[in-house]
Design an enzyme around this catalytic site. Structure first.
Site, PDB file in Angstrom:
ATOM      1  N   ASP A   1     -27.848  46.048  -6.556  1.00  0.00           N
ATOM      2  CA  ASP A   1     -27.328  46.588  -7.823  1.00  0.00           C
ATOM      3  C   ASP A   1     -27.281  45.374  -8.756  1.00  0.00           C
ATOM      4  O   ASP A   1     -28.008  44.386  -8.512  1.00  0.00           O
ATOM      5  CB  ASP A   1     -25.940  47.229  -7.614  1.00  0.00           C
ATOM      6  CG  ASP A   1     -25.483  48.061  -8.820  1.00  0.00           C
ATOM      7  OD1 ASP A   1     -25.948  49.195  -8.971  1.00  0.00           O
ATOM      8  OD2 ASP A   1     -24.667  47.563  -9.634  1.00  0.00           O
TER       9      ASP A   1
ATOM     10  N   LYS B   1     -20.265  52.094  -2.225  1.00  0.00           N
ATOM     11  CA  LYS B   1     -20.619  50.983  -3.116  1.00  0.00           C
ATOM     12  C   LYS B   1     -19.869  49.751  -2.639  1.00  0.00           C
ATOM     13  O   LYS B   1     -18.842  49.886  -1.978  1.00  0.00           O
ATOM     14  CB  LYS B   1     -20.206  51.298  -4.563  1.00  0.00           C
ATOM     15  CG  LYS B   1     -20.973  50.529  -5.606  1.00  0.00           C
ATOM     16  CD  LYS B   1     -22.315  51.169  -5.888  1.00  0.00           C
ATOM     17  CE  LYS B   1     -23.196  50.342  -6.757  1.00  0.00           C
ATOM     18  NZ  LYS B   1     -24.374  51.108  -7.204  1.00  0.00           N
TER      19      LYS B   1
HETATM   20  P1  NDP Z   1     -29.808  43.597 -12.934  1.00  0.00           P
HETATM   21  O1  NDP Z   1     -28.774  42.638 -12.467  1.00  0.00           O
HETATM   22  O2  NDP Z   1     -31.198  43.478 -12.457  1.00  0.00           O
HETATM   23  O3  NDP Z   1     -29.844  43.647 -14.524  1.00  0.00           O
HETATM   24  C1  NDP Z   1     -28.722  43.947 -15.273  1.00  0.00           C
HETATM   25  C2  NDP Z   1     -29.053  43.807 -16.739  1.00  0.00           C
HETATM   26  O4  NDP Z   1     -27.961  44.311 -17.504  1.00  0.00           O
HETATM   27  C3  NDP Z   1     -29.235  42.366 -17.182  1.00  0.00           C
HETATM   28  O5  NDP Z   1     -30.119  42.320 -18.257  1.00  0.00           O
HETATM   29  C4  NDP Z   1     -27.824  41.975 -17.596  1.00  0.00           C
HETATM   30  O6  NDP Z   1     -27.776  40.898 -18.511  1.00  0.00           O
HETATM   31  C5  NDP Z   1     -27.345  43.247 -18.247  1.00  0.00           C
HETATM   32  N1  NDP Z   1     -25.885  43.339 -18.102  1.00  0.00           N
HETATM   33  C6  NDP Z   1     -25.184  43.364 -16.945  1.00  0.00           C
HETATM   34  N2  NDP Z   1     -23.869  43.413 -17.193  1.00  0.00           N
HETATM   35  C7  NDP Z   1     -23.743  43.403 -18.522  1.00  0.00           C
HETATM   36  C8  NDP Z   1     -22.642  43.434 -19.397  1.00  0.00           C
HETATM   37  N3  NDP Z   1     -21.375  43.489 -18.930  1.00  0.00           N
HETATM   38  N4  NDP Z   1     -22.883  43.450 -20.739  1.00  0.00           N
HETATM   39  C9  NDP Z   1     -24.166  43.406 -21.213  1.00  0.00           C
HETATM   40  N5  NDP Z   1     -25.260  43.361 -20.427  1.00  0.00           N
HETATM   41  C10 NDP Z   1     -25.047  43.358 -19.113  1.00  0.00           C
HETATM   42  O7  NDP Z   1     -29.208  45.044 -12.536  1.00  0.00           O
HETATM   43  P2  NDP Z   1     -29.978  46.432 -12.417  1.00  0.00           P
HETATM   44  O8  NDP Z   1     -31.089  46.517 -13.395  1.00  0.00           O
HETATM   45  O9  NDP Z   1     -30.234  46.673 -10.992  1.00  0.00           O
HETATM   46  O10 NDP Z   1     -28.818  47.449 -12.833  1.00  0.00           O
HETATM   47  C11 NDP Z   1     -28.625  47.908 -14.175  1.00  0.00           C
HETATM   48  C12 NDP Z   1     -27.812  49.194 -14.162  1.00  0.00           C
HETATM   49  O11 NDP Z   1     -28.518  50.195 -13.414  1.00  0.00           O
HETATM   50  C13 NDP Z   1     -26.440  49.114 -13.499  1.00  0.00           C
HETATM   51  O12 NDP Z   1     -25.574  50.021 -14.146  1.00  0.00           O
HETATM   52  C14 NDP Z   1     -26.700  49.596 -12.081  1.00  0.00           C
HETATM   53  O13 NDP Z   1     -25.535  50.087 -11.471  1.00  0.00           O
HETATM   54  C15 NDP Z   1     -27.703  50.713 -12.366  1.00  0.00           C
HETATM   55  N6  NDP Z   1     -28.561  51.132 -11.269  1.00  0.00           N
HETATM   56  C16 NDP Z   1     -29.312  50.234 -10.550  1.00  0.00           C
HETATM   57  C17 NDP Z   1     -30.149  50.691  -9.543  1.00  0.00           C
HETATM   58  C18 NDP Z   1     -31.028  49.771  -8.791  1.00  0.00           C
HETATM   59  O14 NDP Z   1     -31.767  50.270  -7.926  1.00  0.00           O
HETATM   60  N7  NDP Z   1     -31.031  48.481  -9.033  1.00  0.00           N
HETATM   61  C19 NDP Z   1     -30.197  52.116  -9.184  1.00  0.00           C
HETATM   62  C20 NDP Z   1     -29.451  52.976 -10.060  1.00  0.00           C
HETATM   63  C21 NDP Z   1     -28.657  52.479 -11.044  1.00  0.00           C
HETATM   64  P3  NDP Z   1     -27.259  39.454 -18.021  1.00  0.00           P
HETATM   65  O15 NDP Z   1     -28.357  38.942 -17.134  1.00  0.00           O
HETATM   66  O16 NDP Z   1     -27.068  38.677 -19.247  1.00  0.00           O
HETATM   67  O17 NDP Z   1     -25.970  39.687 -17.266  1.00  0.00           O
HETATM   68  O1  2IT Z   2     -26.637  52.769  -8.245  1.00  0.00           O
HETATM   69  C1  2IT Z   2     -27.531  52.931  -7.385  1.00  0.00           C
HETATM   70  O2  2IT Z   2     -27.962  54.050  -7.108  1.00  0.00           O
HETATM   71  C2  2IT Z   2     -28.077  51.743  -6.718  1.00  0.00           C
HETATM   72  N1  2IT Z   2     -27.684  50.635  -7.057  1.00  0.00           N
HETATM   73  C3  2IT Z   2     -29.090  51.892  -5.630  1.00  0.00           C
HETATM   74  C4  2IT Z   2     -28.421  52.209  -4.327  1.00  0.00           C
HETATM   75  C5  2IT Z   2     -29.307  52.205  -3.105  1.00  0.00           C
HETATM   76  O3  2IT Z   2     -28.718  52.385  -2.033  1.00  0.00           O
HETATM   77  O4  2IT Z   2     -30.522  52.056  -3.203  1.00  0.00           O
END
Ligand code: NDP
Ligand code: 2IT
Length: 445
Positions: free
Chosen positions: A165, A125
C-alpha cells in the site's frame, strides 16, 4: 430497527476519536440500513455491530537501527477485520500518519472491496508509522526485517496474506517476504505483490491502475462514451497513479496532471509514453519529487496545490484519503467534470462524496474502482497454491472480467430510476450481502 444516527453514536462511543473510521462506517451503513429495513434477520444477529468491530488487532513495537547506529522505535499493527469469506487480506502501509484509526477505516473498506472481487478473501490492513522517505535501502531492510520478526507469528497463506500500500512497494515486499521465508522455512504465498521471479503474478504491479481504467471504461460505456480524447486529472504519482496514467494514455485519453505531497504538475500537452517512463524512473528508482517532471519537460508546477482546480472531463484521485474537500468537489463540478472514480481509498471527504452523489455525474467509490489490485493479489494466491505462473495476457483478461463484474454488481444493486447508477450504494450493498450472509450462516460467533 437499526437507525443510522444512533448506530453512529454507538460507533463513536466505542471507537472514540477515530474520525476516519467513523466516516467509513457512515458511508457504508448509510446505504445498508435502509436496505435491511425489512430484513430483521440481520439486526437479530447484530450483524452491523459485529461487522464494525475487528476480529482482532495486533500492535507491536519495531526497533531498528539507522545507518549512524542510532536506535529508533516505531509502532506497527495488523488489523484482522473479518474472515467470513476467506483468509484475511489487505495491504501494509508505511507512512507517518498511520495509526489505529487509519488502519481500521482501511481494513473495514477492505472487507467489502474484497467481497466484490468474488474471490475468497476476507478484510485486513496493517502497517506502521515508520516514514520510508529519505531512508537508505539498508535502513528499509533493517526495518522490514524487524517488523517481520514479529508479524510472521500472525500471518500465513491460509490465515492472513499482506501486500503493499502507500510506502510499501516491490522493494519492501521483497525484504518482508525474504524474512518471512527465512523465519518459517516455508516458501508459500503468504505475501502478494512479490517479484515475478519468486512467486509474484504478472500484472500485479499494474493491476490497481489498469483495473481503475477498465472500470472507468465500463462506466463510460453506460453513457455510450469512450475514454479517447477525454481530459483526465490524476493525483499522486505512486503505484496506482502511474499505471492508471499508462492505461489511460494507451486508450487515447489526455492525462494533464500528476502530483505528490509537495505539489502538482500541470502538463497542458498531456503525459505521453516517454514522459511516463521518466516518472517511473523518478518515483520507482530514484524516489525523487514530481517537481522534477516540470523541470524536465518545461511545464507548470504548482507547489502545495492539488490538481482539482484544473478543468477536466474525468478526475481520478490516486494519492490518499480525504484528498478532495467539499470545496474541491464543488470546483470540479463547476468546471464541468463528468466522471470521478477513486483509485485511492476514501479520497473524498464525506461532504465531497455527498456532493458527487447528489450531482448528475458518474461517481465510483474506491472499494469498487480500485479493487483490481487486491483482485490480482487473489490471483497471485491461486497461482502460488498450484505453483504455476499464468501469462500476463491471462491475468489481464481475468482482471478485465473481474472489473466488469464489479461494475455490473454496482449496477444491479445501485440502479436508481431508469438510467442512473448510484455506484456507491451498489458497491456497499453487493459487498455487504456476501459477507453478512456468511456471518448469518455461521451463527453468532
Ligand atoms: P504509493 O506510496 O506508491 O504512492 C502514493 C502517492 O500518493 C505518492 O505520490 C504520494 O506522494 C502521495 N501521497 C501519499 N500520502 C499523501 C498525503 N498525505 N498527501 C498528499 N499526497 C500523498 O501508494 P499507492 O499508489 O500504492 O497508493 C495510493 C492510494 O491507493 C492509497 O490510498 C492506497 O490505499 C490506494 N490503493 C493502493 C493499492 C495498491 O495496490 N497499491 C490498491 C488499492 C488502493 P509522496 O511520495 O510525496 O508521499
Ligand atoms: O487497498 C488495497 O486494496 C491494497 N492496498 C491492495 C491489497 C492487496 O492485498 O493486494
Amino acid at each position: 430497527m437499526y437507525d443510522l444516527k444512533p448506530f453512529l453514536e454507538y460507533v463513536k462511543e466505542v471507537n472514540p476519536g477515530e474520525e476516519k473510521f467513523h466516516q467509513a462506517v457512515k458511508e457504508v451503513f448509510g446505504d445498508i440500513i435502509p436496505y435491511i429495513k425489512d430484513k430483521p434477520e440481520y439486526e437479530n444477529a447484530a450483524i452491523l455491530e459485529r461487522l464494525s468491530e475487528p476480529d482482532r488487532m495486533i500492535r507491536f513495537r519495531v526497533t531498528w537501527q539507522d545507518d549512524d547506529k542510532n536506535i529508533h522505535v516505531n509502532r506497527a499493527w495488523r488489523v484482522q477485520f473479518n474472515n467470513s469469506i476467506g483468509p484475511y487480506k489487505g495491504g501494509l502501509r508505511f507512512h507517518p500518519t498511520v495509526n489505529e484509526d487509519v488502519l481500521k477505516f482501511l481494513g473495514f473498506e477492505q472487507i467489502f472491496k474484497n467481497a466484490l472481487t468474488n474471490l475468497p478473501i476476507g478484510g485486513a490492513k496493517g502497517g506502521s508509522d515508520f516514514d520510508p522517505k529519505g531512508k537508505s535501502d539498508d535502513e528499509i531492510f533493517r526495518f522490514c526485517k524487524n517488523l517481520m520478526m514479529e508479524l510472521h507469528r500472525y500471518i500465513g497463506d491460509d490465515t492472513d496474506i499482506p501486500a503493499g500500500d502507500i510506502g510499501v512497494g516491490k522493494r519492501e515486499i521483497s525484504y518482508l517476504f525474504g524474512q518471512y521465508k527465512k523465519l518459517t522455512n516455508r516458501f508459500t504465498g503468504t505475501i502478494t505483490g512479490k517479484d515475478i521471479d519468486f512467486g509474484g503474478s504478472l500484472i500485479r504491479t499494474e493491476a490497481t491502475g489498469y483495473g481503475l481504467i477498465y472500470f472507468v471504461s465500463n462506466m463510460l460505456e453506460e453513457k455510450n462514451e469512450v475514454l479517447k480524447g477525454k481530459k483526465v486529472l490524476i493525483s499522486g504519482s505512486g503505484n496506482v497513479a502511474i499505471y492508471a496514467c499508462e492505461k489511460a494514455i494507451e486508450l487515447g485519453a489526455k492525462v494533464i496532471t500528476l502530483s505528490d505531497s509537495d505539489g502538482m504538475i500541470y502538463d497542458k500537452e498531456g503525459v505521453d509514453e516517454e514522459k511516463l517512463a521518466f516518472v517511473k524512473e523518478l518515483k520507482e528508482v530514484r524516489r525523487g519529487r514530481i517537481r522534477e517532471y516540470a523541470e524536465e519537460f518545461d511545464c507548470e508546477y504548482r507547489e502545495g496545490e492539488n490538481p482539482w482546480s484544473v478543468k477536466c472531463d474525468i478526475a481520478l484521485p490516486c494519492a490518499t484519503e480525504n484528498e478532495i474537500s467539499d470545496e474541491d468537489a464543488q470546483k470540479l463540478l463547476d468546471n464541468g467534470v463528468k466522471l470521478v472514480a477513486e483509485g485511492a481509498n476514501m479520497p473524498c471527504m464525506d461532504k465531497a462524496s455527498q456532493l458527487f452523489r447528489k450531482s448528475d455525474i458518474q461517481y465510483a467509490p474506491g472499494k469498487a474502482s480500485n479493487a483490481g489490485g487486491v483482485a490480482v493479489s487473489g490471483l497471485e494466491i491461486a497461482q502460488n497454491k498450484i505453483r504455476l505462473q499464468w501469462t500476463a495476457e491471462r491475468v489481464d483478461d481475468k482482471l478485465r472480467e473481474i472489473m466488469k463484474d464489479i461494475h455490473d454488481q454496482c449496477k444491479n444493486y445501485g440502479t436508481n430510476g431508469e438510467d442512473s447508477i448510484d455506484y456507491v450504494k451498489g458497491a456497499n450493498i453487493a459487498g455487504f450481502e456476501k459477507v453478512a450472509n456468511a456471518m448469518l450462516a455461521f451463527g453468532p460467533i
